[in-house]
Write an enzyme that holds these catalytic residues in place. Structure first.
Site, PDB file in Angstrom:
ATOM      1  N   GLY A 155      -1.001   9.006  -1.659  1.00 20.16           N
ATOM      2  CA  GLY A 155      -2.360   8.475  -1.773  1.00 20.16           C
ATOM      3  C   GLY A 155      -3.027   8.409  -0.410  1.00 20.16           C
ATOM      4  NE  ARG A 156      -7.659   5.157  -1.392  1.00 17.26           N
ATOM      5  CZ  ARG A 156      -8.133   4.866  -2.602  1.00 17.26           C
ATOM      6  NH1 ARG A 156      -9.220   5.445  -3.030  1.00 17.26           N
ATOM      7  NH2 ARG A 156      -7.534   3.981  -3.378  1.00 17.26           N
ATOM      8  CB  ILE A 157      -2.284   4.024   2.797  1.00 16.29           C
ATOM      9  CG1 ILE A 157      -3.529   3.175   2.503  1.00 16.29           C
ATOM     10  CG2 ILE A 157      -1.505   3.453   3.978  1.00 16.29           C
ATOM     11  CD1 ILE A 157      -3.232   1.752   2.030  1.00 16.29           C
ATOM     12  CB  THR A 222       2.873  -0.510   5.307  1.00 13.22           C
ATOM     13  OG1 THR A 222       2.773   0.866   4.943  1.00 13.22           O
ATOM     14  CG2 THR A 222       3.333  -0.637   6.743  1.00 13.22           C
ATOM     15  NE  ARG A 224       1.060  -5.288  -3.257  1.00 13.74           N
ATOM     16  CZ  ARG A 224       0.075  -5.076  -2.377  1.00 13.74           C
ATOM     17  NH1 ARG A 224       0.356  -4.703  -1.146  1.00 13.74           N
ATOM     18  NH2 ARG A 224      -1.183  -5.252  -2.734  1.00 13.74           N
ATOM     19  CD  GLU A 253       4.417 -10.036   1.080  1.00 14.19           C
ATOM     20  OE1 GLU A 253       3.240 -10.446   1.088  1.00 14.19           O
ATOM     21  OE2 GLU A 253       4.704  -8.844   1.157  1.00 14.19           O
ATOM     22  CG  HIS A 272       1.241  -8.203   3.124  1.00 12.39           C
ATOM     23  ND1 HIS A 272       1.622  -8.311   1.810  1.00 12.39           N
ATOM     24  CD2 HIS A 272       0.383  -7.137   3.190  1.00 12.39           C
ATOM     25  CE1 HIS A 272       1.016  -7.350   1.104  1.00 12.39           C
ATOM     26  NE2 HIS A 272       0.261  -6.628   1.921  1.00 12.39           N
TER      27      HIS A 272
HETATM   28  C1  DGY Z   1      -3.647  -4.402   0.003  1.00 12.74           C
HETATM   29  O1  DGY Z   1      -4.865  -4.329   0.184  1.00 12.74           O
HETATM   30  O2  DGY Z   1      -3.113  -4.120  -1.076  1.00 12.74           O
HETATM   31  C2  DGY Z   1      -2.816  -4.821   1.165  1.00 12.74           C
HETATM   32  O3  DGY Z   1      -1.495  -4.962   0.826  1.00 12.74           O
HETATM   33  C3  DGY Z   1      -3.373  -6.080   1.780  1.00 12.74           C
HETATM   34  O4  DGY Z   1      -4.526  -5.816   2.412  1.00 12.74           O
END
Ligand code: DGY
Length: 309
Positions: A155-157, A222, A224, A253, A272
């Site tokens: 995906g984007r990230i 980064t 979940r 968390e 997070h």
């Molecule tokens: C999200 O946006 O899902 C991140 O985990 C927190 O900004």
């Protein structure tokens, strides 16, 4: 005029735009998320809700929120939302995509670099007064040029992290649904997780996936915490099978102080903060408010959220 419940104090002044449109805005005070009871009380007379990923929006909550018709999640991930329950009530749900992509990809690279170059241990060495001299064999780490990075989730990230890694000369492979994850992991120096949390990705990086990684590999997460079996991760770090793990996300968390994962060696964990830049968080607030204004006005939200497949 609508009544909008907001579960956290937000940076910036985006909420003023709700007030300027005549809406009443009730913000849960303090630095901690509302407890389930506090959240129920907060939404009981609300038409709109602005919530974070820490707020579970499920059937029991919605049953206590008869007037609710719009929810803006202050995050891109929406795994805290029960979409069947919101769908049954025709409640519109929106999220905040795109504006946090760069911030989160930057953090993924920061964690990757910190783990690859053993920054936490090196820093502790200095602070603990153990830095005796320049050491030819001290804190040897992984050089990124030519190292193989497997990105789980295209995906984007994930893509933005891949671009950054390629700029460092890494050899990047993307793994998505339908690809052979364990085969890809078998050729990874580093694996970075960017998949949404769904029934299909929960526990994706379990004992077998960790065993599939070559000895000395590094895990970065980064996305979940629930993507990873943390007990198996603690064992893989303790046995030395994994050289390091760098986590922005955990289950739960925060991690309790006595969580076994915190005793594992070569673990870097941060609270997070993937989207925690001034720019991203302000833009997220703007998007969330725009989603609410549209939803409360009976218009389609500009950033509608879908349940992740
Ligand atoms: C999200 O946006 O899902 C991140 O985990 C927190 O900004």
């Amino acid at each position: 005029m609508a009544r909008v419940a907001v579960t956290r104090v937000l940076p910036g002044d985006a909420l003023d735009r709700l007030r300027a449109c005549g809406h009443e805005v009730v913000v849960h005070p303090g630095a901690l998320p509302p407890t389930p009871d506090e959240l129920r009380a907060l939404v009981s007379h609300a038409d709109g809700l602005l919530c974070t990923l820490a707020d579970r929006v499920d059937e029991p909550l919605l049953a206590a929120a008869a007037d609710l018709r719009a929810i803006a999640v202050y995050a891109v991930g929406t795994d805290n939302i029960d979409f069947e329950a919101t769908g049954r009530r025709a409640i519109a749900v929106g999220n905040t995509p795109d504006v946090l992509t760069d911030a989160t990809a930057d953090l993924a690279m920061a964690l990757l670099l910190a783990a690859a170059r053993r920054l936490p241990a090196a820093e502790r060495n200095v602070r603990d007064g153990h830095w005796a001299t320049w050491e030819p064999g001290g804190f040897l780490g992984l050089e990124l040029r030519g190292a193989r990075l497997v990105i789980v989730g295209g995906g984007r990230i994930g893509r933005a992290t891949g671009e950054r890694a390629e700029a460092f000369g890494m050899d990047v492979t993307f793994v998505g649904r339908g690809d052979d994850l364990h085969r890809a992991l078998g050729a990874a120096d580093v694996v970075s997780l960017h998949a949404p949390l769904t029934p299909g990705t929960r526990g994706l990086i379990g004992r077998d996936a960790l065993a599939a990684l070559p000895r000395g590999a590094i895990l970065v997460n980064t996305a979940r915490g629930e993507l990873v079996d943390q007990l198996a991760l603690a064992e893989a770090l303790t046995s030395g099978h994994l050289a390091a793990a760098a986590l922005d996300v955990t289950t739960p968390e925060p991690l309790p102080a006595d969580d076994p994962l915190l005793d594992a060696p070569n673990l870097l964990v941060v609270p997070h903060i993937g989207s925690a830049t001034t720019k991203a968080r302000a833009a997220m607030a703007e998007q969330a408010v725009a989603n609410l204004l549209a939803g409360l006005g009976g218009e389609p939200m500009p950033w509608p959220a879908e349940p992740s497949a």
